[in-house]
Scaffold this active site. Sequence first.
Site, PDB file in Angstrom:
ATOM      1  N   GLY A 140      70.440  57.314  10.485  1.00  0.00           N
ATOM      2  CA  GLY A 140      69.691  56.059  10.366  1.00  0.00           C
ATOM      3  C   GLY A 140      69.248  55.557  11.734  1.00  0.00           C
ATOM      4  O   GLY A 140      69.117  54.359  11.957  1.00  0.00           O
ATOM      5  N   ASN A 173      75.782  55.662  10.670  1.00  0.00           N
ATOM      6  CA  ASN A 173      75.170  54.318  10.665  1.00  0.00           C
ATOM      7  C   ASN A 173      74.215  54.078   9.500  1.00  0.00           C
ATOM      8  O   ASN A 173      74.015  52.926   9.105  1.00  0.00           O
ATOM      9  CB  ASN A 173      74.436  54.144  12.012  1.00  0.00           C
ATOM     10  CG  ASN A 173      73.464  52.984  11.990  1.00  0.00           C
ATOM     11  OD1 ASN A 173      73.869  51.820  12.091  1.00  0.00           O
ATOM     12  ND2 ASN A 173      72.175  53.278  11.828  1.00  0.00           N
ATOM     13  N   SER A 230      80.349  46.263   8.444  1.00  0.00           N
ATOM     14  CA  SER A 230      79.651  44.973   8.367  1.00  0.00           C
ATOM     15  C   SER A 230      80.662  43.839   8.281  1.00  0.00           C
ATOM     16  O   SER A 230      81.749  44.013   7.704  1.00  0.00           O
ATOM     17  CB  SER A 230      78.758  44.935   7.123  1.00  0.00           C
ATOM     18  OG  SER A 230      78.143  43.664   6.993  1.00  0.00           O
ATOM     19  N   TYR A 265      77.359  46.341  -1.855  1.00  0.00           N
ATOM     20  CA  TYR A 265      77.305  46.454  -0.388  1.00  0.00           C
ATOM     21  C   TYR A 265      78.663  46.109   0.214  1.00  0.00           C
ATOM     22  O   TYR A 265      79.183  46.815   1.085  1.00  0.00           O
ATOM     23  CB  TYR A 265      76.216  45.520   0.152  1.00  0.00           C
ATOM     24  CG  TYR A 265      75.938  45.666   1.636  1.00  0.00           C
ATOM     25  CD1 TYR A 265      74.971  46.549   2.105  1.00  0.00           C
ATOM     26  CD2 TYR A 265      76.622  44.891   2.576  1.00  0.00           C
ATOM     27  CE1 TYR A 265      74.699  46.662   3.459  1.00  0.00           C
ATOM     28  CE2 TYR A 265      76.356  44.997   3.931  1.00  0.00           C
ATOM     29  CZ  TYR A 265      75.386  45.886   4.367  1.00  0.00           C
ATOM     30  OH  TYR A 265      75.126  45.997   5.725  1.00  0.00           O
ATOM     31  N   ALA A 272      81.595  46.148  -1.270  1.00  0.00           N
ATOM     32  CA  ALA A 272      82.593  47.156  -1.651  1.00  0.00           C
ATOM     33  C   ALA A 272      82.426  48.413  -0.794  1.00  0.00           C
ATOM     34  O   ALA A 272      83.414  48.994  -0.317  1.00  0.00           O
ATOM     35  CB  ALA A 272      82.444  47.494  -3.133  1.00  0.00           C
ATOM     36  N   ALA A 273      81.175  48.823  -0.575  1.00  0.00           N
ATOM     37  CA  ALA A 273      80.924  50.035   0.223  1.00  0.00           C
ATOM     38  C   ALA A 273      81.388  49.840   1.666  1.00  0.00           C
ATOM     39  O   ALA A 273      82.025  50.736   2.248  1.00  0.00           O
ATOM     40  CB  ALA A 273      79.434  50.384   0.191  1.00  0.00           C
ATOM     41  N   LYS A 274      81.097  48.686   2.243  1.00  0.00           N
ATOM     42  CA  LYS A 274      81.462  48.464   3.652  1.00  0.00           C
ATOM     43  C   LYS A 274      82.974  48.304   3.823  1.00  0.00           C
ATOM     44  O   LYS A 274      83.544  48.795   4.806  1.00  0.00           O
ATOM     45  CB  LYS A 274      80.721  47.235   4.193  1.00  0.00           C
ATOM     46  CG  LYS A 274      79.208  47.436   4.319  1.00  0.00           C
ATOM     47  CD  LYS A 274      78.867  48.537   5.316  1.00  0.00           C
ATOM     48  CE  LYS A 274      77.372  48.656   5.548  1.00  0.00           C
ATOM     49  NZ  LYS A 274      77.024  49.741   6.475  1.00  0.00           N
TER      50      LYS A 274
END
Length: 276
Positions: free
Chosen positions: A21, A98, A167, A181, A183-185
């Site tokens: 990214g 990233n 994040s 978002y 949960a993923a981070k």
Amino acid sequence: MSAINTGDLFTVEGHGVIVTGGASGIGLGYVEALAGKGARVTIFDIDPRRIEAEVGRLRAAGLDVAGQVLDVTDHAALETAVDSVADHYARLDAVFANAGIDSGPGFLTGWAGEDRPRAPEGELERYTDQRWNRVIEVNLNGVFATVRAASRHMKVQRRGRIVLTTSLAGRRVEPAIGSAYMAAKAGAAHFMRCAALELAAYGVTVNAIAPGFIVTNIGGGHAKAAAVQQRMARAIPLGRVGLPADLHGLALFFASAASSYVTGQEIVVDGGWGLG
Ligand SMILES: NC(=O)c1ccc[n+]([C@@H]2O[C@H](COP(=O)([O-])OP(=O)(O)OC[C@H]3O[C@@H](n4cnc5c(N)ncnc54)[C@H](O)[C@@H]3O)[C@@H](O)[C@H]2O)c1
């Protein structure tokens, strides 16, 4: 007593680096920070137009930067690409996991202030499997695959730096962002600790940078709106929104000898926004 010399602590000259990214925003900031100090950096990104523009710009400035179109959700392609970059540099010093996407609206609109109406389309009962899975696929599974591919090289060479972009939203619920978002981070942050513990015996460190509100192209570039920035600046203790350049120092710290004895740590860069 020998003279103390801290001059080389942040050196990354000649290092072989990958940034997923890396064609935009925070990742591009990492590329500029490291290549600007003499590292050889390859960008993996899904956006060919941005890769071409940014690699062209940075090469014209004399930096050793290359780019490759790559989707971090294609784990087989990712592994092949990491192998070929490591072969090309004959070393792999740092990998930044990233690449990430926004997850669409959360259950409240707006970023700060008291006027934040609920957003029906962001509420849980309307949250589709497709939306949930896509965010997990890029922001969590893509990070897993990147760290795994990096570890295969770094374990053998018995050194390396892996840096995730997590994040503030992985630590504190931010209602404007969809729940996938967060949960993923949060998952990525704990996976980072797990990988750090496992790889420490091989001299490989794994850490994370957790940004707050940074002006980038994420979510269609919503953070670029002047009204949003003014409102956010009032909510952030240091009085302004963040820019990718605000992460340069930490990127260099985690990629260099300066952080040799630091692993499994997530450092928040948010101008104090998360303090309360
Ligand atoms: N901007 C913020 O306020 C903020 C805050 C906290 C965390 N982050 C995180 O920072 C990271 C970078 O985001 P940004 O804000 O710089 O956004 P950005 O959109 O400016 O940059 C993200 C880059 O990732 C690329 N990308 C997206 N999906 C990809 C995939 N599947 N494979 C490869 N590349 C892919 C995009 O093409 C883009 O170039 C993300 O992980 C994001 O979640 C951003």
